[in-house]
Design an enzyme around this catalytic site. Sequence first.
Site, PDB file in Angstrom:
ATOM      1  N   ARG A   1      -4.578  14.932   9.199  1.00 21.15           N
ATOM      2  CA  ARG A   1      -3.419  13.997   9.466  1.00 21.15           C
ATOM      3  C   ARG A   1      -2.684  14.461  10.989  1.00 21.15           C
ATOM      4  O   ARG A   1      -2.267  13.904  11.846  1.00 21.15           O
ATOM      5  CB  ARG A   1      -2.396  12.991   8.710  1.00 21.15           C
ATOM      6  CG  ARG A   1      -3.509  12.514   7.909  1.00 21.15           C
ATOM      7  CD  ARG A   1      -2.287  11.354   7.043  1.00 21.15           C
ATOM      8  NE  ARG A   1      -3.294  10.924   5.857  1.00 21.15           N
ATOM      9  CZ  ARG A   1      -3.653   9.828   5.589  1.00 21.15           C
ATOM     10  NH1 ARG A   1      -3.876   9.295   6.177  1.00 21.15           N
ATOM     11  NH2 ARG A   1      -4.153   9.583   4.218  1.00 21.15           N
TER      12      ARG A   1
ATOM     13  N   ILE B   1       3.981   5.347  10.412  1.00 27.05           N
ATOM     14  CA  ILE B   1       5.698   5.174   9.725  1.00 27.05           C
ATOM     15  C   ILE B   1       5.921   6.397   9.211  1.00 27.05           C
ATOM     16  O   ILE B   1       6.689   6.913   9.626  1.00 27.05           O
ATOM     17  CB  ILE B   1       4.899   4.117   8.994  1.00 27.05           C
ATOM     18  CG1 ILE B   1       4.701   2.819   9.641  1.00 27.05           C
ATOM     19  CG2 ILE B   1       5.964   3.740   7.767  1.00 27.05           C
ATOM     20  CD1 ILE B   1       3.505   1.973   9.018  1.00 27.05           C
ATOM     21  N   SER B   2       5.160   6.743   8.534  1.00 27.38           N
ATOM     22  CA  SER B   2       4.974   8.210   8.040  1.00 27.38           C
ATOM     23  C   SER B   2       5.170   9.363   9.034  1.00 27.38           C
ATOM     24  O   SER B   2       4.360   9.423  10.223  1.00 27.38           O
ATOM     25  CB  SER B   2       3.891   8.647   6.610  1.00 27.38           C
ATOM     26  OG  SER B   2       2.645   8.774   7.353  1.00 27.38           O
TER      27      SER B   2
ATOM     28  N   HIS C   1      -6.785   9.330  14.335  1.00 30.78           N
ATOM     29  CA  HIS C   1      -7.703  10.765  13.701  1.00 30.78           C
ATOM     30  C   HIS C   1      -8.894  10.231  13.945  1.00 30.78           C
ATOM     31  O   HIS C   1      -9.446  11.631  14.141  1.00 30.78           O
ATOM     32  CB  HIS C   1      -6.764  10.967  12.343  1.00 30.78           C
ATOM     33  CG  HIS C   1      -6.137  10.889  12.110  1.00 30.78           C
ATOM     34  ND1 HIS C   1      -5.396  11.403  12.419  1.00 30.78           N
ATOM     35  CD2 HIS C   1      -5.685  10.498  10.914  1.00 30.78           C
ATOM     36  CE1 HIS C   1      -3.974  10.975  11.580  1.00 30.78           C
ATOM     37  NE2 HIS C   1      -3.950   9.698  10.964  1.00 30.78           N
TER      38      HIS C   1
ATOM     39  N   TYR D   1       4.889   4.545   2.427  1.00 28.46           N
ATOM     40  CA  TYR D   1       4.796   4.180   3.479  1.00 28.46           C
ATOM     41  C   TYR D   1       5.652   2.377   3.637  1.00 28.46           C
ATOM     42  O   TYR D   1       6.294   1.854   4.755  1.00 28.46           O
ATOM     43  CB  TYR D   1       3.735   3.177   4.023  1.00 28.46           C
ATOM     44  CG  TYR D   1       2.662   3.878   4.643  1.00 28.46           C
ATOM     45  CD1 TYR D   1       2.263   4.530   6.235  1.00 28.46           C
ATOM     46  CD2 TYR D   1       1.484   3.601   3.668  1.00 28.46           C
ATOM     47  CE1 TYR D   1       1.260   5.473   5.867  1.00 28.46           C
ATOM     48  CE2 TYR D   1      -0.103   4.790   3.910  1.00 28.46           C
ATOM     49  CZ  TYR D   1       0.942   5.809   5.135  1.00 28.46           C
ATOM     50  OH  TYR D   1      -0.792   6.152   5.444  1.00 28.46           O
TER      51      TYR D   1
ATOM     52  N   ARG E   1       0.746  -1.267  -0.251  1.00 26.98           N
ATOM     53  CA  ARG E   1       0.106  -0.089   0.012  1.00 26.98           C
ATOM     54  C   ARG E   1       0.788   1.516  -0.066  1.00 26.98           C
ATOM     55  O   ARG E   1       2.014   1.698   1.058  1.00 26.98           O
ATOM     56  CB  ARG E   1      -0.805  -0.463   1.159  1.00 26.98           C
ATOM     57  CG  ARG E   1      -1.695   1.751   1.874  1.00 26.98           C
ATOM     58  CD  ARG E   1      -1.384   0.741   3.141  1.00 26.98           C
ATOM     59  NE  ARG E   1      -2.473   2.705   3.956  1.00 26.98           N
ATOM     60  CZ  ARG E   1      -2.127   2.487   5.268  1.00 26.98           C
ATOM     61  NH1 ARG E   1      -1.724   1.933   5.619  1.00 26.98           N
ATOM     62  NH2 ARG E   1      -3.155   3.806   5.208  1.00 26.98           N
TER      63      ARG E   1
HETATM   64  C1  DQA Z   1      -0.397   5.802   9.615  1.00 25.57           C
HETATM   65  C2  DQA Z   1      -0.822   7.477   9.195  1.00 25.57           C
HETATM   66  C3  DQA Z   1      -2.096   7.930   9.388  1.00 25.57           C
HETATM   67  O1  DQA Z   1      -2.342   8.633   8.866  1.00 25.57           O
HETATM   68  C4  DQA Z   1      -2.915   6.654   8.335  1.00 25.57           C
HETATM   69  O2  DQA Z   1      -4.171   6.377   8.164  1.00 25.57           O
HETATM   70  C5  DQA Z   1      -1.902   5.139   8.157  1.00 25.57           C
HETATM   71  C6  DQA Z   1      -0.317   5.000   8.570  1.00 25.57           C
HETATM   72  C7  DQA Z   1       1.333   6.316   9.370  1.00 25.57           C
HETATM   73  O3  DQA Z   1       1.737   4.870   9.909  1.00 25.57           O
HETATM   74  O4  DQA Z   1       2.217   6.769   8.939  1.00 25.57           O
HETATM   75  O5  DQA Z   1      -2.415   3.774   8.372  1.00 25.57           O
HETATM   76  O6  DQA Z   1      -0.989   5.395  10.905  1.00 25.57           O
END
Ligand code: DQA
Length: 147
Positions: free
Chosen positions: A112, A102-103, A81, A24, A19
Amino acid sequence: MSDTILILNGPNLNLLGLREPHIYGHETLADVEARCRSLATSLGLEIAFHQSNAEHQLIDWIHAYRIDAAGIVINPGAFTHTSIAILDALNACEVPIVECHISNVHRREDFRHHSYVSLAATAVMAGFGIHGYELAVRHIAYLRGAR
Ligand code: DQA
């Protein structure tokens, strides 16, 4: 004191590696689990590692470990969120909680930037890629030594 760190992953993280790899990365959730297990073993700790796309399942795992864990690492995915229910479950915990993204969510869309989970988190990580999980495990080991 328990030797087990609970590592929880929320919705869509089962698709890690497939994904949006530009955000990621290419490593999978199985890779994350293997890295965390190996690190935990070297620190004399154990890992319980889970992923679910269902909010209630994540809450049930939090309840199961809310007192008897070295700590909880949680990447709640998009529930970060939206979920007051996960916040309430984490507020019922008596162990350290590391929120791990991760991000770098603060560099992304406005929606976010707000996290309900941060209101319950001992520490928050964002933007370290999957290495963030290992840093979170190390931090819980560090806190455990200090407790
Ligand atoms: C996440 C960031 C979230 O905003 C997103 O919905 C994810 C992954 C991250 O690991 O960066 O699913 O949690």
